[in-house]
Design a protein around this motif. Structure first.
Motif, mmCIF file in Angstrom:
data_model
loop_
_atom_site.group_PDB
_atom_site.id
_atom_site.type_symbol
_atom_site.label_atom_id
_atom_site.label_comp_id
_atom_site.label_asym_id
_atom_site.label_seq_id
_atom_site.Cartn_x
_atom_site.Cartn_y
_atom_site.Cartn_z
ATOM 1 N N THR A 152 5.727 9.870 2.251
ATOM 2 C CA THR A 152 5.719 9.555 0.824
ATOM 3 C C THR A 152 6.597 8.342 0.526
ATOM 4 O O THR A 152 6.236 7.470 -0.265
ATOM 5 C CB THR A 152 6.215 10.771 0.018
ATOM 6 N N SER A 153 7.751 8.268 1.169
ATOM 7 C CA SER A 153 8.650 7.138 0.944
ATOM 8 C C SER A 153 7.987 5.824 1.333
ATOM 9 O O SER A 153 8.088 4.822 0.622
ATOM 10 C CB SER A 153 9.948 7.326 1.740
ATOM 11 N N TYR A 154 7.289 5.828 2.481
ATOM 12 C CA TYR A 154 6.618 4.593 2.907
ATOM 13 C C TYR A 154 5.487 4.223 1.938
ATOM 14 O O TYR A 154 5.306 3.044 1.607
ATOM 15 C CB TYR A 154 6.064 4.765 4.323
ATOM 16 N N GLU A 155 4.737 5.217 1.478
ATOM 17 C CA GLU A 155 3.641 4.905 0.563
ATOM 18 C C GLU A 155 4.173 4.351 -0.760
ATOM 19 O O GLU A 155 3.646 3.376 -1.313
ATOM 20 C CB GLU A 155 2.796 6.158 0.328
ATOM 21 N N GLN A 156 5.258 4.969 -1.287
ATOM 22 C CA GLN A 156 5.864 4.464 -2.520
ATOM 23 C C GLN A 156 6.428 3.062 -2.322
ATOM 24 O O GLN A 156 6.339 2.202 -3.198
ATOM 25 C CB GLN A 156 6.985 5.419 -2.972
ATOM 26 N N LEU A 157 7.011 2.816 -1.130
ATOM 27 C CA LEU A 157 7.573 1.500 -0.842
ATOM 28 C C LEU A 157 6.485 0.430 -0.817
ATOM 29 O O LEU A 157 6.667 -0.670 -1.355
ATOM 30 C CB LEU A 157 8.312 1.538 0.500
ATOM 31 N N ILE A 158 5.354 0.751 -0.200
ATOM 32 C CA ILE A 158 4.251 -0.220 -0.130
ATOM 33 C C ILE A 158 3.717 -0.514 -1.524
ATOM 34 O O ILE A 158 3.455 -1.670 -1.884
ATOM 35 C CB ILE A 158 3.145 0.310 0.802
ATOM 36 N N GLN A 159 3.572 0.538 -2.362
ATOM 37 C CA GLN A 159 3.112 0.309 -3.725
ATOM 38 C C GLN A 159 4.115 -0.526 -4.517
ATOM 39 O O GLN A 159 3.732 -1.394 -5.308
ATOM 40 C CB GLN A 159 2.879 1.661 -4.414
ATOM 41 N N ASP A 193 15.046 -3.451 0.803
ATOM 42 C CA ASP A 193 16.093 -4.328 0.276
ATOM 43 C C ASP A 193 15.503 -5.503 -0.500
ATOM 44 O O ASP A 193 16.047 -5.921 -1.527
ATOM 45 C CB ASP A 193 16.965 -4.846 1.426
ATOM 46 N N SER A 194 14.372 -6.030 -0.002
ATOM 47 C CA SER A 194 13.723 -7.149 -0.688
ATOM 48 C C SER A 194 13.213 -6.731 -2.064
ATOM 49 O O SER A 194 13.426 -7.416 -3.073
ATOM 50 C CB SER A 194 12.578 -7.686 0.166
ATOM 51 N N VAL A 195 12.535 -5.565 -2.125
ATOM 52 C CA VAL A 195 12.013 -5.069 -3.406
ATOM 53 C C VAL A 195 13.161 -4.741 -4.357
ATOM 54 O O VAL A 195 13.121 -5.063 -5.550
ATOM 55 C CB VAL A 195 11.128 -3.826 -3.171
ATOM 56 N N ASN A 196 14.195 -4.090 -3.822
ATOM 57 C CA ASN A 196 15.337 -3.722 -4.661
ATOM 58 C C ASN A 196 16.027 -4.951 -5.232
ATOM 59 O O ASN A 196 16.481 -4.957 -6.380
ATOM 60 C CB ASN A 196 16.327 -2.893 -3.838
ATOM 61 N N ALA A 197 16.113 -6.028 -4.418
ATOM 62 C CA ALA A 197 16.727 -7.270 -4.894
ATOM 63 C C ALA A 197 15.909 -7.869 -6.044
ATOM 64 O O ALA A 197 16.465 -8.361 -7.037
ATOM 65 C CB ALA A 197 16.838 -8.271 -3.752
ATOM 66 N N ALA A 198 14.574 -7.822 -5.926
ATOM 67 C CA ALA A 198 13.720 -8.348 -6.992
ATOM 68 C C ALA A 198 13.881 -7.538 -8.274
ATOM 69 O O ALA A 198 13.952 -8.091 -9.383
ATOM 70 C CB ALA A 198 12.265 -8.344 -6.534
ATOM 71 N N VAL A 199 13.954 -6.207 -8.143
ATOM 72 C CA VAL A 199 14.136 -5.351 -9.315
ATOM 73 C C VAL A 199 15.496 -5.607 -9.957
ATOM 74 O O VAL A 199 15.619 -5.705 -11.183
ATOM 75 C CB VAL A 199 13.996 -3.869 -8.904
ATOM 76 N N THR A 249 13.658 0.131 10.620
ATOM 77 C CA THR A 249 14.315 -1.156 10.402
ATOM 78 C C THR A 249 13.475 -2.070 9.517
ATOM 79 O O THR A 249 13.982 -2.653 8.539
ATOM 80 C CB THR A 249 14.574 -1.839 11.754
ATOM 81 N N SER A 250 12.172 -2.192 9.830
ATOM 82 C CA SER A 250 11.312 -3.063 9.026
ATOM 83 C C SER A 250 11.138 -2.510 7.618
ATOM 84 O O SER A 250 11.111 -3.261 6.637
ATOM 85 C CB SER A 250 9.946 -3.217 9.704
ATOM 86 N N GLY A 251 11.049 -1.179 7.481
ATOM 87 C CA GLY A 251 10.911 -0.577 6.159
ATOM 88 C C GLY A 251 12.141 -0.788 5.300
ATOM 89 O O GLY A 251 12.034 -1.046 4.095
ATOM 90 N N GLN A 252 13.328 -0.711 5.908
ATOM 91 C CA GLN A 252 14.559 -0.940 5.147
ATOM 92 C C GLN A 252 14.665 -2.390 4.678
ATOM 93 O O GLN A 252 15.175 -2.661 3.590
ATOM 94 C CB GLN A 252 15.772 -0.565 6.000
ATOM 95 N N ALA A 253 14.166 -3.323 5.501
ATOM 96 C CA ALA A 253 14.173 -4.730 5.094
ATOM 97 C C ALA A 253 13.270 -4.940 3.873
ATOM 98 O O ALA A 253 13.644 -5.648 2.921
ATOM 99 C CB ALA A 253 13.708 -5.612 6.250
ATOM 100 N N VAL A 254 12.084 -4.307 3.870
ATOM 101 C CA VAL A 254 11.187 -4.414 2.713
ATOM 102 C C VAL A 254 11.824 -3.757 1.491
ATOM 103 O O VAL A 254 11.759 -4.279 0.377
ATOM 104 C CB VAL A 254 9.822 -3.758 3.034
#
Length: 469
Positions: free
Chosen positions: A325-332, A366-372, A359-364
Protein backbone atom coordinates in the motif's frame (compact mmCIF):
# COMPACT_ATOMS: atom_id res chain seq x y z
CA UNK A 1 10.71 -7.88 -34.42
CA UNK A 2 9.46 -4.33 -33.84
CA UNK A 3 9.97 -1.64 -31.23
CA UNK A 4 8.55 1.78 -30.41
CA UNK A 5 10.07 5.13 -31.33
CA UNK A 6 11.03 6.90 -28.11
CA UNK A 7 9.89 10.24 -29.52
CA UNK A 8 6.51 9.61 -31.19
CA UNK A 9 5.70 6.12 -29.83
CA UNK A 10 4.99 4.57 -33.23
CA UNK A 11 6.03 0.97 -33.95
CA UNK A 12 9.17 0.56 -36.07
CA UNK A 13 10.69 -2.54 -37.63
CA UNK A 14 14.01 -3.93 -36.39
CA UNK A 15 17.06 -2.40 -38.11
CA UNK A 16 15.46 0.99 -38.85
CA UNK A 17 17.84 3.80 -37.85
CA UNK A 18 15.47 6.71 -38.52
CA UNK A 19 11.78 6.84 -37.60
CA UNK A 20 9.67 6.92 -40.79
CA UNK A 21 6.88 8.72 -38.92
CA UNK A 22 8.65 11.63 -37.19
CA UNK A 23 12.15 11.46 -38.74
CA UNK A 24 13.97 11.09 -35.38
CA UNK A 25 17.51 9.63 -35.54
CA UNK A 26 17.41 6.35 -33.59
CA UNK A 27 21.11 5.37 -33.77
CA UNK A 28 21.99 6.28 -30.17
CA UNK A 29 18.67 4.93 -28.91
CA UNK A 30 19.31 1.55 -30.54
CA UNK A 31 22.81 1.38 -29.03
CA UNK A 32 21.33 2.03 -25.58
CA UNK A 33 18.72 -0.70 -26.13
CA UNK A 34 21.44 -3.15 -27.22
CA UNK A 35 23.40 -2.29 -24.06
CA UNK A 36 20.28 -2.91 -21.96
CA UNK A 37 19.78 -6.29 -23.66
CA UNK A 38 23.46 -7.18 -23.10
CA UNK A 39 23.34 -6.40 -19.38
CA UNK A 40 20.01 -8.24 -19.01
CA UNK A 41 21.44 -11.39 -20.65
CA UNK A 42 24.57 -11.09 -18.50
CA UNK A 43 22.42 -10.82 -15.36
CA UNK A 44 20.36 -13.81 -16.47
CA UNK A 45 23.49 -15.96 -16.91
CA UNK A 46 24.84 -14.96 -13.50
CA UNK A 47 21.51 -15.66 -11.84
CA UNK A 48 21.56 -19.23 -13.26
CA UNK A 49 24.87 -19.94 -11.45
CA UNK A 50 23.71 -18.26 -8.20
CA UNK A 51 25.99 -15.25 -8.64
CA UNK A 52 23.20 -13.04 -7.27
CA UNK A 53 25.40 -10.03 -6.48
CA UNK A 54 26.81 -9.98 -10.01
CA UNK A 55 23.33 -10.48 -11.48
CA UNK A 56 21.94 -7.59 -9.43
CA UNK A 57 24.73 -5.28 -10.62
CA UNK A 58 24.15 -6.22 -14.29
CA UNK A 59 20.37 -5.89 -14.02
CA UNK A 60 20.63 -2.47 -12.35
CA UNK A 61 22.89 -1.41 -15.23
CA UNK A 62 20.27 -2.69 -17.71
CA UNK A 63 17.60 -0.62 -15.95
CA UNK A 64 19.89 2.40 -16.00
CA UNK A 65 19.89 2.07 -19.79
CA UNK A 66 16.13 1.41 -20.03
CA UNK A 67 13.97 1.79 -16.92
CA UNK A 68 10.95 0.39 -18.79
CA UNK A 69 12.59 -3.02 -19.31
CA UNK A 70 10.19 -4.89 -17.06
CA UNK A 71 11.79 -8.31 -17.67
CA UNK A 72 15.03 -7.01 -16.15
CA UNK A 73 13.17 -5.37 -13.26
CA UNK A 74 11.20 -8.55 -12.50
CA UNK A 75 14.39 -10.64 -12.59
CA UNK A 76 16.09 -8.11 -10.32
CA UNK A 77 13.23 -8.54 -7.85
CA UNK A 78 13.67 -12.33 -7.99
CA UNK A 79 17.42 -12.05 -7.33
CA UNK A 80 16.80 -9.74 -4.36
CA UNK A 81 14.12 -12.08 -3.06
CA UNK A 82 16.45 -15.09 -3.45
CA UNK A 83 19.03 -13.56 -1.13
CA UNK A 84 16.45 -12.40 1.44
CA UNK A 85 16.06 -8.69 0.54
CA UNK A 86 12.26 -8.89 0.62
CA UNK A 87 11.47 -5.17 0.80
CA UNK A 88 13.74 -4.24 -2.12
CA UNK A 89 12.29 -7.09 -4.19
CA UNK A 90 8.77 -5.92 -3.39
CA UNK A 91 9.60 -2.35 -4.46
CA UNK A 92 10.95 -3.52 -7.82
CA UNK A 93 7.81 -5.57 -8.54
CA UNK A 94 5.47 -2.73 -7.58
CA UNK A 95 7.37 -0.33 -9.87
CA UNK A 96 7.26 -2.93 -12.66
CA UNK A 97 3.51 -3.35 -12.20
CA UNK A 98 2.92 0.39 -12.53
CA UNK A 99 5.14 0.67 -15.61
CA UNK A 100 3.40 -2.24 -17.39
CA UNK A 101 -0.16 -2.73 -16.21
CA UNK A 102 -1.00 -5.74 -18.42
CA UNK A 103 0.72 -9.07 -19.16
CA UNK A 104 3.28 -8.51 -16.43
CA UNK A 105 4.84 -11.41 -14.54
CA UNK A 106 5.15 -9.14 -11.50
CA UNK A 107 1.43 -9.66 -10.83
CA UNK A 108 2.13 -13.32 -10.03
CA UNK A 109 4.98 -12.46 -7.68
CA UNK A 110 2.92 -9.82 -5.85
CA UNK A 111 0.00 -12.24 -5.46
CA UNK A 112 2.33 -14.85 -3.97
CA UNK A 113 3.91 -12.43 -1.53
CA UNK A 114 0.53 -11.00 -0.49
CA UNK A 115 -0.89 -14.34 0.55
CA UNK A 116 -2.31 -14.34 4.12
CA UNK A 117 0.53 -14.09 6.60
CA UNK A 118 3.38 -13.54 4.10
CA UNK A 119 3.63 -9.77 4.62
CA UNK A 120 3.48 -10.37 8.38
CA UNK A 121 6.41 -12.83 8.16
CA UNK A 122 8.45 -10.33 6.14
CA UNK A 123 7.79 -7.52 8.62
CA UNK A 124 8.53 -9.88 11.52
CA UNK A 125 11.90 -10.90 10.03
CA UNK A 126 12.86 -7.29 9.41
CA UNK A 127 11.89 -6.39 12.98
CA UNK A 128 13.91 -9.31 14.37
CA UNK A 129 16.96 -8.42 12.27
CA UNK A 130 16.83 -4.82 13.46
CA UNK A 131 16.53 -6.11 17.03
CA UNK A 132 19.62 -8.30 16.46
CA UNK A 133 21.52 -5.21 15.26
CA UNK A 134 20.48 -3.36 18.43
CA UNK A 135 21.69 -6.31 20.52
CA UNK A 136 25.07 -6.08 18.75
CA UNK A 137 25.30 -2.34 19.39
CA UNK A 138 24.50 -2.93 23.06
CA UNK A 139 27.15 -5.68 23.31
CA UNK A 140 24.61 -8.49 23.86
CA UNK A 141 26.16 -10.85 21.31
CA UNK A 142 24.58 -14.00 22.77
CA UNK A 143 21.10 -12.52 22.35
CA UNK A 144 21.99 -11.41 18.83
CA UNK A 145 23.11 -14.94 17.90
CA UNK A 146 19.88 -16.47 19.18
CA UNK A 147 17.82 -13.90 17.29
CA UNK A 148 19.74 -14.45 14.05
CA UNK A 149 19.40 -18.24 14.25
CA UNK A 150 15.63 -17.84 14.57
CA UNK A 151 15.58 -15.51 11.58
CA UNK A 152 17.49 -18.08 9.51
CA UNK A 153 15.01 -20.78 10.54
CA UNK A 154 12.15 -18.67 9.14
CA UNK A 155 14.03 -17.30 6.10
CA UNK A 156 16.92 -19.55 5.11
CA UNK A 157 17.91 -17.24 2.20
CA UNK A 158 18.61 -14.08 4.21
CA UNK A 159 22.29 -13.52 3.39
CA UNK A 160 22.57 -10.49 5.69
CA UNK A 161 21.58 -12.66 8.68
CA UNK A 162 24.22 -15.30 7.82
CA UNK A 163 26.91 -12.63 7.44
CA UNK A 164 26.09 -10.95 10.75
CA UNK A 165 25.93 -14.31 12.55
CA UNK A 166 29.34 -15.30 11.11
CA UNK A 167 30.82 -11.97 12.22
CA UNK A 168 29.59 -12.52 15.78
CA UNK A 169 30.95 -16.09 15.77
CA UNK A 170 34.34 -14.80 14.65
CA UNK A 171 34.22 -12.24 17.45
CA UNK A 172 33.52 -15.07 19.95
CA UNK A 173 36.38 -17.15 18.39
CA UNK A 174 33.94 -19.80 17.15
CA UNK A 175 35.90 -20.08 13.93
CA UNK A 176 34.62 -23.44 12.65
CA UNK A 177 30.99 -22.40 13.23
CA UNK A 178 31.70 -19.13 11.39
CA UNK A 179 33.24 -21.09 8.50
CA UNK A 180 30.12 -23.25 8.21
CA UNK A 181 27.83 -20.18 8.35
CA UNK A 182 29.76 -18.40 5.60
CA UNK A 183 29.64 -21.51 3.42
CA UNK A 184 25.84 -21.51 3.72
CA UNK A 185 25.76 -17.82 2.75
CA UNK A 186 28.01 -18.52 -0.25
CA UNK A 187 25.68 -21.26 -1.51
CA UNK A 188 22.94 -18.63 -1.77
CA UNK A 189 25.12 -15.91 -3.38
CA UNK A 190 28.40 -17.39 -4.62
CA UNK A 191 30.22 -14.11 -5.29
CA UNK A 192 28.89 -11.83 -2.58
CA UNK A 193 31.71 -9.39 -1.83
CA UNK A 194 31.10 -9.22 1.92
CA UNK A 195 30.93 -13.01 2.27
CA UNK A 196 34.20 -13.44 0.34
CA UNK A 197 35.86 -10.78 2.48
CA UNK A 198 34.81 -12.52 5.72
CA UNK A 199 36.02 -15.87 4.35
CA UNK A 200 39.40 -14.37 3.53
CA UNK A 201 39.75 -12.92 7.04
CA UNK A 202 38.69 -16.24 8.59
CA UNK A 203 41.15 -18.18 6.43
CA UNK A 204 43.99 -15.95 7.64
CA UNK A 205 42.94 -16.39 11.29
CA UNK A 206 42.84 -20.19 10.95
CA UNK A 207 46.21 -20.14 9.21
CA UNK A 208 47.76 -18.14 12.07
CA UNK A 209 46.24 -20.52 14.64
CA UNK A 210 47.69 -23.51 12.82
CA UNK A 211 51.15 -21.92 12.93
CA UNK A 212 50.83 -21.28 16.68
CA UNK A 213 49.77 -24.89 17.30
CA UNK A 214 52.74 -26.25 15.34
CA UNK A 215 55.12 -24.08 17.40
CA UNK A 216 53.59 -25.37 20.66
CA UNK A 217 54.01 -28.99 19.53
CA UNK A 218 57.69 -28.36 18.76
CA UNK A 219 58.23 -26.88 22.22
CA UNK A 220 56.54 -29.88 23.86
CA UNK A 221 58.78 -32.29 21.94
CA UNK A 222 61.86 -30.37 23.12
CA UNK A 223 60.89 -30.93 26.79
CA UNK A 224 61.24 -34.74 26.64
CA UNK A 225 64.10 -37.18 26.17
CA UNK A 226 63.73 -40.33 24.04
CA UNK A 227 66.11 -43.33 24.09
CA UNK A 228 66.13 -47.03 23.23
CA UNK A 229 66.34 -49.72 25.90
CA UNK A 230 66.83 -52.89 23.93
CA UNK A 231 63.76 -53.18 21.74
CA UNK A 232 61.78 -50.61 23.77
CA UNK A 233 61.57 -46.85 23.02
CA UNK A 234 61.42 -44.85 26.26
CA UNK A 235 60.39 -41.18 26.56
CA UNK A 236 60.85 -39.30 29.86
CA UNK A 237 60.73 -35.59 30.84
CA UNK A 238 64.01 -33.73 31.09
CA UNK A 239 63.32 -32.92 34.75
CA UNK A 240 61.25 -35.86 36.08
CA UNK A 241 59.32 -35.19 39.24
CA UNK A 242 60.66 -38.36 40.92
CA UNK A 243 64.20 -36.98 41.01
CA UNK A 244 63.03 -33.88 42.90
CA UNK A 245 60.66 -35.35 45.47
CA UNK A 246 61.72 -38.01 47.94
CA UNK A 247 60.17 -41.43 47.27
CA UNK A 248 58.46 -41.57 50.68
CA UNK A 249 56.44 -38.42 49.87
CA UNK A 250 55.66 -39.32 46.28
CA UNK A 251 52.28 -40.94 47.02
CA UNK A 252 51.11 -37.99 49.14
CA UNK A 253 52.20 -35.54 46.43
CA UNK A 254 50.24 -37.51 43.82
CA UNK A 255 47.11 -37.35 46.01
CA UNK A 256 47.54 -33.60 46.48
CA UNK A 257 48.06 -33.11 42.76
CA UNK A 258 44.94 -35.21 42.05
CA UNK A 259 42.84 -33.08 44.43
CA UNK A 260 44.22 -29.92 42.86
CA UNK A 261 43.45 -31.15 39.36
CA UNK A 262 39.94 -32.08 40.46
CA UNK A 263 39.36 -28.59 41.83
CA UNK A 264 40.76 -27.02 38.66
CA UNK A 265 38.54 -29.20 36.46
CA UNK A 266 35.51 -28.23 38.55
CA UNK A 267 36.43 -24.54 38.44
CA UNK A 268 37.38 -24.29 34.76
CA UNK A 269 35.01 -26.86 33.19
CA UNK A 270 31.99 -27.57 35.36
CA UNK A 271 31.28 -24.07 36.72
CA UNK A 272 31.64 -22.29 33.33
CA UNK A 273 29.29 -24.86 31.79
CA UNK A 274 26.69 -24.24 34.51
CA UNK A 275 27.08 -20.47 34.16
CA UNK A 276 26.85 -20.66 30.36
CA UNK A 277 23.69 -22.78 30.58
CA UNK A 278 22.12 -20.29 32.98
CA UNK A 279 23.15 -17.45 30.68
CA UNK A 280 21.66 -19.23 27.64
CA UNK A 281 18.41 -19.88 29.54
CA UNK A 282 18.18 -16.20 30.48
CA UNK A 283 18.95 -15.15 26.91
CA UNK A 284 16.30 -17.52 25.54
CA UNK A 285 13.76 -16.15 28.01
CA UNK A 286 14.52 -12.56 26.94
CA UNK A 287 14.33 -13.37 23.21
CA UNK A 288 11.08 -15.30 23.78
CA UNK A 289 9.64 -12.31 25.62
CA UNK A 290 10.61 -10.01 22.75
CA UNK A 291 9.08 -12.42 20.24
CA UNK A 292 5.85 -12.58 22.23
CA UNK A 293 5.61 -8.79 22.10
CA UNK A 294 6.34 -8.84 18.35
CA UNK A 295 3.89 -11.70 17.69
CA UNK A 296 1.17 -9.98 19.69
CA UNK A 297 1.68 -6.84 17.60
CA UNK A 298 1.58 -8.91 14.42
CA UNK A 299 -1.60 -10.65 15.59
CA UNK A 300 -3.30 -7.30 16.14
CA UNK A 301 -2.23 -6.20 12.65
CA UNK A 302 -3.55 -9.42 11.10
CA UNK A 303 -6.92 -9.04 12.86
CA UNK A 304 -7.17 -5.48 11.62
CA UNK A 305 -6.45 -6.67 8.09
CA UNK A 306 -9.19 -9.32 8.36
CA UNK A 307 -11.71 -6.76 9.59
CA UNK A 308 -10.78 -4.48 6.68
CA UNK A 309 -11.26 -7.28 4.13
CA UNK A 310 -14.66 -8.27 5.57
CA UNK A 311 -15.99 -4.71 5.69
CA UNK A 312 -15.86 -3.27 2.20
CA UNK A 313 -16.98 0.14 3.41
CA UNK A 314 -13.68 0.53 5.34
CA UNK A 315 -11.53 0.50 2.21
CA UNK A 316 -10.36 4.02 3.01
CA UNK A 317 -7.91 2.48 5.48
CA UNK A 318 -4.52 3.96 4.67
CA UNK A 319 -2.55 0.76 5.34
CA UNK A 320 0.60 2.33 6.76
CA UNK A 321 1.79 -1.08 8.00
CA UNK A 322 1.48 -2.54 4.49
CA UNK A 323 4.52 -2.13 2.26
CA UNK A 324 2.51 -2.71 -0.93
CA UNK A 325 0.00 0.00 0.00
CA UNK A 326 2.82 2.41 0.83
CA UNK A 327 4.43 1.87 -2.57
CA UNK A 328 1.13 2.32 -4.40
CA UNK A 329 0.37 5.55 -2.49
CA UNK A 330 3.92 6.76 -3.17
CA UNK A 331 3.59 6.16 -6.91
CA UNK A 332 0.25 8.00 -7.00
CA UNK A 333 1.77 10.89 -5.01
CA UNK A 334 4.70 11.02 -7.43
CA UNK A 335 2.30 11.11 -10.39
CA UNK A 336 0.36 13.93 -8.69
CA UNK A 337 3.58 15.94 -8.32
CA UNK A 338 4.35 15.35 -12.00
CA UNK A 339 0.85 16.68 -12.80
CA UNK A 340 1.48 19.71 -10.50
CA UNK A 341 -1.39 18.57 -8.25
CA UNK A 342 0.54 19.19 -5.03
CA UNK A 343 -2.57 19.24 -2.83
CA UNK A 344 -3.39 15.64 -3.80
CA UNK A 345 0.27 14.69 -3.39
CA UNK A 346 0.29 16.11 0.15
CA UNK A 347 -2.76 13.99 1.05
CA UNK A 348 -1.29 10.80 -0.45
CA UNK A 349 2.21 11.18 1.03
CA UNK A 350 0.74 11.23 4.55
CA UNK A 351 -0.37 7.58 4.15
CA UNK A 352 3.11 6.40 3.11
CA UNK A 353 5.30 4.67 5.72
CA UNK A 354 8.87 5.61 4.73
CA UNK A 355 10.42 2.88 6.91
CA UNK A 356 8.84 0.15 4.73
CA UNK A 357 10.37 1.53 1.52
CA UNK A 358 13.60 0.40 -0.11
CA UNK A 359 16.49 2.72 -1.02
CA UNK A 360 14.98 3.83 -4.34
CA UNK A 361 11.52 4.21 -2.76
CA UNK A 362 12.88 6.41 0.03
CA UNK A 363 14.58 8.64 -2.55
CA UNK A 364 11.25 9.11 -4.38
CA UNK A 365 9.51 9.74 -1.03
CA UNK A 366 12.04 12.48 -0.14
CA UNK A 367 11.60 14.07 -3.57
CA UNK A 368 7.78 14.14 -3.28
CA UNK A 369 7.93 15.36 0.31
CA UNK A 370 10.30 18.18 -0.70
CA UNK A 371 7.86 19.29 -3.43
CA UNK A 372 4.94 19.25 -0.97
CA UNK A 373 6.97 21.19 1.63
CA UNK A 374 7.90 23.74 -1.02
CA UNK A 375 4.19 24.35 -1.70
CA UNK A 376 3.47 24.69 2.03
CA UNK A 377 6.34 27.15 2.39
CA UNK A 378 5.04 29.24 -0.50
CA UNK A 379 1.48 29.27 0.87
CA UNK A 380 2.62 30.26 4.38
CA UNK A 381 4.94 32.94 2.97
CA UNK A 382 2.11 34.41 0.87
CA UNK A 383 -0.19 34.46 3.93
CA UNK A 384 2.54 36.24 5.93
CA UNK A 385 2.99 38.88 3.22
CA UNK A 386 -0.77 39.44 3.07
CA UNK A 387 -0.96 39.90 6.86
CA UNK A 388 2.03 42.25 6.81
CA UNK A 389 0.54 44.41 4.03
CA UNK A 390 -2.76 44.67 5.93
CA UNK A 391 -0.99 45.77 9.12
CA UNK A 392 -1.61 42.52 11.06
CA UNK A 393 2.00 42.23 12.21
CA UNK A 394 1.36 39.61 14.93
CA UNK A 395 -0.08 37.16 12.35
CA UNK A 396 2.71 38.07 9.94
CA UNK A 397 5.32 37.28 12.63
CA UNK A 398 3.69 33.88 13.29
CA UNK A 399 3.71 32.91 9.61
CA UNK A 400 7.21 34.29 8.88
CA UNK A 401 8.52 32.40 11.93
CA UNK A 402 6.98 29.17 10.58
CA UNK A 403 8.63 29.73 7.19
CA UNK A 404 12.08 30.47 8.62
CA UNK A 405 11.73 27.55 11.01
CA UNK A 406 11.33 25.21 8.03
CA UNK A 407 13.94 26.97 5.87
CA UNK A 408 15.89 29.81 7.45
CA UNK A 409 17.39 30.83 4.09
CA UNK A 410 14.05 30.86 2.23
CA UNK A 411 14.03 33.24 -0.74
CA UNK A 412 17.74 34.01 -0.14
CA UNK A 413 16.99 35.60 3.23
CA UNK A 414 13.99 37.66 2.12
CA UNK A 415 11.63 35.82 4.52
CA UNK A 416 14.00 36.44 7.45
CA UNK A 417 14.27 40.13 6.49
CA UNK A 418 10.47 40.48 6.34
CA UNK A 419 10.27 38.82 9.76
CA UNK A 420 12.68 41.41 11.17
CA UNK A 421 10.59 44.20 9.62
CA UNK A 422 7.43 42.75 11.17
CA UNK A 423 9.12 42.68 14.59
CA UNK A 424 10.18 46.29 14.10
CA UNK A 425 6.65 47.36 13.09
CA UNK A 426 5.26 45.50 16.11
CA UNK A 427 7.64 47.39 18.46
CA UNK A 428 9.68 44.27 19.25
CA UNK A 429 13.06 45.89 18.72
CA UNK A 430 15.17 43.23 20.45
CA UNK A 431 13.76 40.43 18.26
CA UNK A 432 14.14 42.63 15.18
CA UNK A 433 17.83 43.29 15.94
CA UNK A 434 18.41 39.52 16.41
CA UNK A 435 16.81 38.74 13.03
CA UNK A 436 18.75 41.53 11.25
CA UNK A 437 22.04 40.27 12.72
CA UNK A 438 21.17 36.71 11.66
CA UNK A 439 20.85 37.93 8.06
CA UNK A 440 24.36 39.39 8.26
CA UNK A 441 25.66 36.01 9.46
CA UNK A 442 23.90 33.94 6.79
CA UNK A 443 24.43 36.26 3.80
CA UNK A 444 27.64 38.27 4.36
CA UNK A 445 28.85 40.73 1.71
CA UNK A 446 25.40 41.11 0.14
CA UNK A 447 23.19 44.15 -0.31
CA UNK A 448 20.54 42.50 1.90
CA UNK A 449 23.10 42.02 4.69
CA UNK A 450 24.20 45.65 4.44
CA UNK A 451 20.59 46.87 4.67
CA UNK A 452 20.01 44.58 7.65
CA UNK A 453 23.16 45.86 9.36
CA UNK A 454 22.03 49.47 8.98
CA UNK A 455 18.60 48.61 10.36
CA UNK A 456 20.12 46.76 13.34
CA UNK A 457 22.47 49.64 14.13
CA UNK A 458 19.64 52.16 13.95
CA UNK A 459 17.48 50.14 16.35
CA UNK A 460 20.44 49.57 18.69
CA UNK A 461 21.14 53.31 18.86
CA UNK A 462 17.47 53.98 19.52
CA UNK A 463 17.39 51.51 22.40
CA UNK A 464 20.57 52.97 23.89
CA UNK A 465 19.17 56.52 23.67
CA UNK A 466 15.91 55.42 25.31
CA UNK A 467 17.87 53.79 28.11
CA UNK A 468 19.83 56.98 28.81
CA UNK A 469 16.63 58.98 29.16
Amino acid sequence: MSFQCYYCGEKIEEGTKRCPHCGTDLTAYLEIQHSADYYYNDGLEKAFVHDLSGAIRSLREALRCDKYKTDARNLLGLCLFARGDMVDALSEWVISKNLQMENNRADVYLEEIQRPGEIGKINSNITKFNQALRYCNDGSLDLAKLQLRRIIQQNSNMVDAYQLLALIQMQDKEYMEAKSTLQKAQKIDVRNTLTLRYQKELHQILKDLEKDNSKKKKKQKAKVISFQDGNDSITVPRHPLRNIIDGSWYTLVNIAIGLGLGLLVCFFLVLPTVKQQAKNDAANSLVNANEKVTNSSNSVSQLQAQVSSLNKELEKYTGKSDAVTSYEQLIQANNAVASNDLETAATLIQSVNRDLLGTSGQAVYDSVNAAVNAQQLQATYDAANKAYDSGDYATAITNYTQVTGMNESYRDGEALYRLAQAYEKNNQSTEAITSYNRISELFPDTSLARRAARKAQKLTDALAKAAEQ
